[in-house]
Scaffold this motif. Sequence first.
Motif, PDB file in Angstrom:
ATOM      1  N   GLN A   1       0.910 -13.218   1.404  1.00  0.00           N
ATOM      2  CA  GLN A   1       0.031 -12.430   2.272  1.00  0.00           C
ATOM      3  C   GLN A   1       0.590 -11.028   2.503  1.00  0.00           C
ATOM      4  N   LYS A   2       1.897 -10.907   2.565  1.00  0.00           N
ATOM      5  CA  LYS A   2       2.519  -9.596   2.777  1.00  0.00           C
ATOM      6  C   LYS A   2       2.201  -8.631   1.634  1.00  0.00           C
ATOM      7  N   ASN A   3       1.835  -9.163   0.457  1.00  0.00           N
ATOM      8  CA  ASN A   3       1.500  -8.318  -0.688  1.00  0.00           C
ATOM      9  C   ASN A   3       0.143  -7.630  -0.549  1.00  0.00           C
ATOM     10  N   TYR A   4      -0.792  -8.240   0.187  1.00  0.00           N
ATOM     11  CA  TYR A   4      -2.136  -7.653   0.268  1.00  0.00           C
ATOM     12  C   TYR A   4      -2.588  -7.301   1.679  1.00  0.00           C
ATOM     13  N   LEU A   5      -1.877  -7.745   2.709  1.00  0.00           N
ATOM     14  CA  LEU A   5      -2.290  -7.478   4.090  1.00  0.00           C
ATOM     15  C   LEU A   5      -1.197  -6.703   4.809  1.00  0.00           C
ATOM     16  N   LYS A   6      -1.579  -5.519   5.318  1.00  0.00           N
ATOM     17  CA  LYS A   6      -0.632  -4.709   6.076  1.00  0.00           C
ATOM     18  C   LYS A   6      -0.925  -4.893   7.561  1.00  0.00           C
ATOM     19  N   VAL A   7       0.047  -5.416   8.296  1.00  0.00           N
ATOM     20  CA  VAL A   7      -0.110  -5.628   9.738  1.00  0.00           C
ATOM     21  C   VAL A   7       0.344  -4.362  10.454  1.00  0.00           C
ATOM     22  N   LEU A   8      -0.552  -3.807  11.275  1.00  0.00           N
ATOM     23  CA  LEU A   8      -0.277  -2.541  11.939  1.00  0.00           C
ATOM     24  C   LEU A   8      -0.126  -2.699  13.445  1.00  0.00           C
ATOM     25  N   THR A   9       0.750  -1.884  14.024  1.00  0.00           N
ATOM     26  CA  THR A   9       0.835  -1.806  15.485  1.00  0.00           C
ATOM     27  C   THR A   9      -0.440  -1.137  15.982  1.00  0.00           C
TER      28      THR A   9
ATOM     29  N   ASP B   1      -7.270  -2.757  -0.006  1.00  0.00           N
ATOM     30  CA  ASP B   1      -6.791  -1.898   1.081  1.00  0.00           C
ATOM     31  C   ASP B   1      -7.141  -2.558   2.416  1.00  0.00           C
ATOM     32  N   ILE B   2      -6.351  -3.569   2.820  1.00  0.00           N
ATOM     33  CA  ILE B   2      -6.688  -4.406   3.975  1.00  0.00           C
ATOM     34  C   ILE B   2      -5.603  -4.288   5.051  1.00  0.00           C
ATOM     35  N   TYR B   3      -6.048  -4.064   6.287  1.00  0.00           N
ATOM     36  CA  TYR B   3      -5.141  -3.894   7.420  1.00  0.00           C
ATOM     37  C   TYR B   3      -5.555  -4.826   8.551  1.00  0.00           C
ATOM     38  N   GLN B   4      -4.572  -5.201   9.361  1.00  0.00           N
ATOM     39  CA  GLN B   4      -4.816  -6.108  10.480  1.00  0.00           C
ATOM     40  C   GLN B   4      -4.140  -5.569  11.727  1.00  0.00           C
ATOM     41  N   LEU B   5      -4.829  -5.688  12.868  1.00  0.00           N
ATOM     42  CA  LEU B   5      -4.267  -5.285  14.155  1.00  0.00           C
ATOM     43  C   LEU B   5      -3.282  -6.345  14.638  1.00  0.00           C
ATOM     44  N   LYS B   6      -2.035  -5.950  14.780  1.00  0.00           N
ATOM     45  CA  LYS B   6      -0.991  -6.872  15.241  1.00  0.00           C
ATOM     46  C   LYS B   6      -1.319  -7.349  16.666  1.00  0.00           C
ATOM     47  N   GLY B   7      -1.355  -8.666  16.853  1.00  0.00           N
ATOM     48  CA  GLY B   7      -1.623  -9.230  18.167  1.00  0.00           C
ATOM     49  C   GLY B   7      -3.100  -9.366  18.505  1.00  0.00           C
ATOM     50  N   GLY B   8      -3.969  -8.746  17.684  1.00  0.00           N
ATOM     51  CA  GLY B   8      -5.403  -8.881  17.882  1.00  0.00           C
ATOM     52  C   GLY B   8      -5.954  -8.133  19.085  1.00  0.00           C
ATOM     53  N   PHE B   9      -7.217  -8.410  19.388  1.00  0.00           N
ATOM     54  CA  PHE B   9      -7.939  -7.713  20.453  1.00  0.00           C
ATOM     55  C   PHE B   9      -7.297  -7.917  21.822  1.00  0.00           C
TER      56      PHE B   9
END
Length: 123
Positions: free
Chosen positions: A22-30, A105-113
């Motif tokens: 997952q770390k290869n395609y998903l960037k977790v952002l602050t 080009d996929i990003y995710q909000l760390k900790g969610g909403f």
Amino acid sequence: MEFLVIAIVALLVVGVFRYFRQKNYLKVLTEQQFREGYRKAQLIDVREPQEFDKGHILGARNIPLTQMKQRLIEMRPDKPVYLYCQSGSRSARAAQLLNKKGYTDIYQLKGGFKKWTGKIKAK
């Protein structure tokens, strides 16, 4: 007993493998990193409509994880995708689905909403 130990070890190995893949395609952002880029991207809330209506990040579109396969036509593979859910698990599953469909080009909000402190909109 021996089978149980083997089963537990196998589950751990699969979990670790998925995490690193997952770390290869998903960037977790602050939250700060997320704010810097989401206005130039497709901002997708993958929670269910009733959760979205109670409050969501300003400018987000609601495409629930449960409907994502059927609604991929609404998303562009050539633009960055910024995902969030309540805590992060559903958006990680959405990212996995998007990756399988060719999105890169996929990003995710760390900790969610629930960790979001910025502007929100509610119905």
